[in-house]
Design a protein around this motif. Structure first.
Motif, mmCIF file in Angstrom:
data_model
loop_
_atom_site.group_PDB
_atom_site.id
_atom_site.type_symbol
_atom_site.label_atom_id
_atom_site.label_comp_id
_atom_site.label_asym_id
_atom_site.label_seq_id
_atom_site.Cartn_x
_atom_site.Cartn_y
_atom_site.Cartn_z
ATOM 1 N N GLN A 114 -21.074 6.569 -1.504
ATOM 2 C CA GLN A 114 -22.080 7.599 -1.253
ATOM 3 C C GLN A 114 -22.807 8.024 -2.530
ATOM 4 O O GLN A 114 -23.610 8.955 -2.491
ATOM 5 C CB GLN A 114 -21.423 8.819 -0.604
ATOM 6 N N LEU A 115 -22.514 7.354 -3.619
ATOM 7 C CA LEU A 115 -23.180 7.640 -4.894
ATOM 8 C C LEU A 115 -24.032 6.443 -5.282
ATOM 9 O O LEU A 115 -23.528 5.346 -5.492
ATOM 10 C CB LEU A 115 -22.144 7.921 -5.986
ATOM 11 N N LEU A 116 -25.326 6.665 -5.378
ATOM 12 C CA LEU A 116 -26.268 5.628 -5.787
ATOM 13 C C LEU A 116 -26.824 6.006 -7.148
ATOM 14 O O LEU A 116 -27.481 7.041 -7.292
ATOM 15 C CB LEU A 116 -27.401 5.496 -4.769
ATOM 16 N N ILE A 117 -26.562 5.189 -8.143
ATOM 17 C CA ILE A 117 -26.983 5.475 -9.512
ATOM 18 C C ILE A 117 -27.847 4.311 -9.991
ATOM 19 O O ILE A 117 -27.392 3.162 -9.998
ATOM 20 C CB ILE A 117 -25.781 5.667 -10.453
ATOM 21 N N ASP A 118 -29.073 4.604 -10.358
ATOM 22 C CA ASP A 118 -29.966 3.572 -10.883
ATOM 23 C C ASP A 118 -30.921 4.199 -11.885
ATOM 24 O O ASP A 118 -31.003 5.424 -12.026
ATOM 25 C CB ASP A 118 -30.736 2.857 -9.762
ATOM 26 N N ILE A 119 -31.649 3.347 -12.596
ATOM 27 C CA ILE A 119 -32.627 3.784 -13.599
ATOM 28 C C ILE A 119 -34.019 3.481 -13.074
ATOM 29 O O ILE A 119 -34.330 2.336 -12.733
ATOM 30 C CB ILE A 119 -32.375 3.099 -14.950
ATOM 31 N N THR A 120 -34.847 4.520 -12.994
ATOM 32 C CA THR A 120 -36.213 4.386 -12.507
ATOM 33 C C THR A 120 -37.186 4.654 -13.653
ATOM 34 O O THR A 120 -36.777 4.855 -14.799
ATOM 35 C CB THR A 120 -36.463 5.381 -11.356
ATOM 36 N N THR A 121 -38.471 4.676 -13.314
ATOM 37 C CA THR A 121 -39.486 4.934 -14.339
ATOM 38 C C THR A 121 -39.428 6.368 -14.844
ATOM 39 O O THR A 121 -39.956 6.669 -15.916
ATOM 40 C CB THR A 121 -40.887 4.661 -13.766
ATOM 41 N N ASP A 122 -38.799 7.276 -14.092
ATOM 42 C CA ASP A 122 -38.695 8.671 -14.509
ATOM 43 C C ASP A 122 -37.395 8.965 -15.251
ATOM 44 O O ASP A 122 -37.272 10.030 -15.849
ATOM 45 C CB ASP A 122 -38.797 9.600 -13.292
ATOM 46 N N GLY A 123 -36.438 8.070 -15.215
ATOM 47 C CA GLY A 123 -35.162 8.292 -15.896
ATOM 48 C C GLY A 123 -33.992 7.816 -15.050
ATOM 49 O O GLY A 123 -34.132 6.954 -14.173
ATOM 50 N N LEU B 210 -24.972 6.876 -20.170
ATOM 51 C CA LEU B 210 -24.593 7.960 -19.257
ATOM 52 C C LEU B 210 -24.245 7.402 -17.884
ATOM 53 O O LEU B 210 -23.267 7.853 -17.251
ATOM 54 C CB LEU B 210 -25.745 8.956 -19.151
ATOM 55 N N LYS B 211 -24.999 6.461 -17.405
ATOM 56 C CA LYS B 211 -24.722 5.821 -16.123
ATOM 57 C C LYS B 211 -23.333 5.186 -16.120
ATOM 58 O O LYS B 211 -22.547 5.348 -15.180
ATOM 59 C CB LYS B 211 -25.796 4.773 -15.837
ATOM 60 N N THR B 212 -23.001 4.500 -17.201
ATOM 61 C CA THR B 212 -21.682 3.870 -17.302
ATOM 62 C C THR B 212 -20.575 4.911 -17.339
ATOM 63 O O THR B 212 -19.520 4.744 -16.702
ATOM 64 C CB THR B 212 -21.627 2.987 -18.560
#
Length: 319
Positions: free
Chosen positions: A154-163, A134-136
């Protein structure tokens, strides 16, 4: 003298009657009989002196020896090996006890728990792969549209422990909302429409949170404050996601956090602190949020390490 040479020689053969020697075969048969009788009396003695609990354990062991040995229980003994140990106390019911100063921990093998844990890990790996996909997709959709590409910083997209976390942040000359209001700018709506279409393909639930900088709202202490403003902006973002095609049932939480969780802690007035955070929650975070009275720890963006494959750059703080 001549007659003496012609005298006949008589040989007498004596035939002996019955009662002779019969060999030692009877001794072997007798020894087998005595051994069988000893085994029989030993079995009778054991049955008479063994407690009822031990008899049940022995019967269970011979029915399913592997199950008893691995799962433990009555009559399985203290050893974790398939070959059970001995003991002097024949009246015990719950297995045998090893003598010693330090009690030895009994090892048990729970095959069902092992399979459940393996299945849970497989589900988590599959879910992480979906979130990365989904991130890609979101990054590619932004790159494919020139109208959105200019807002990439202005868009920061990363994967954390919550999703998967998607943050839309302000810049000095390009805010996401109208000044001091919850009104979305047209380009912000376009970004949220694109994200809403992408999120609708995922089974995961979504959490929205609004953030402001530390600039106090006019008359905020007595009336409308940054708390109300951040909550209204989060709710406005929710409406834009729904307009983009996201199912309303996917929204699990909409909260306003004011300036409690700053992006740039060193500069609380930095415009980058004004942002909308969209979290596509994994199963663990969703279950935690659904529990009564549960809370989810919200970390500042600077405290969470981005995913290794992240290509979206973090914008520089505005001086």
């Amino acid at each position: 003298m001549a007659d003496e040479g012609l005298r006949p020689i008589i040989v007498k053969r004596i035939k002996k009657g019955g009662g002779g020697h019969h060999g030692g075969a009877w001794k072997i048969a007798y020894a087998d009989f005595v051994t069988a009788m000893m085994a029989f009396f030993l079995l009778m003695w054991l049955l008479g002196s063994t407690a009822k609990g031990d008899l049940q354990g022995i019967a269970e062991y011979f029915k399913t020896p592997l199950k008893v040995a691995m799962s433990g229980g009555s009559g399985s003994g203290d050893s974790s090996s398939l070959v059970q140990g001995g003991g002097k106390d024949l009246t015990r019911k719950d297995g045998q006890v090893k003598k010693g100063d330090d009690p030895e921990m009994k090892k048990t093998y729970n095959l069902q728990a092992a399979h459940l844990k393996e299945a849970q890990q497989e589900l988590e790996r599959a879910e992480l792969a979906r979130l990365r996909s989904l991130k890609t997709r979101i990054e590619e959709a932004i790159e494919a549209r020139p109208a959105l590409r200019q807002f990439k910083s202005q868009l920061l997209i990363d994967i954390t422990t919550d999703g998967l976390r998607i943050q839309i942040v302000d810049e000095q000359n390009r805010p996401m909302f109208a000044l001091a209001r919850a009104e979305l700018q047209p380009y912000t709506k376009d970004i949220l429409y694109e994200i809403g279409r992408a999120l609708n393909d995922m089974p995961n639930r979504v959490s929205l949170s609004g953030h402001t900088d530390a600039t106090p709202y006019a008359n905020g202490e007595k009336g409308y404050s940054n708390w109300e403003l951040s909550a209204d902006r989060a709710n406005a973002s929710r409406r834009a996601l729904l307009a983009g095609g996201m199912d309303e049932s996917k929204v699990l939480r909409v909260v306003g956090l004011s300036s409690a969780v700053l992006f740039d802690k060193e500069n609380p007035l930095n415009p980058i602190n004004r942002r909308i955070s969209i979290i596509v929650m994994n199963r663990k975070a969703e279950e935690s949020a659904l529990k009564d009275g549960s809370t989810i720890e919200v970390q500042a963006a600077s405290q969470v390490k981005p995913d290794i494959g992240s290509t979206v750059a973090k914008p520089e703080p505005v001086k």
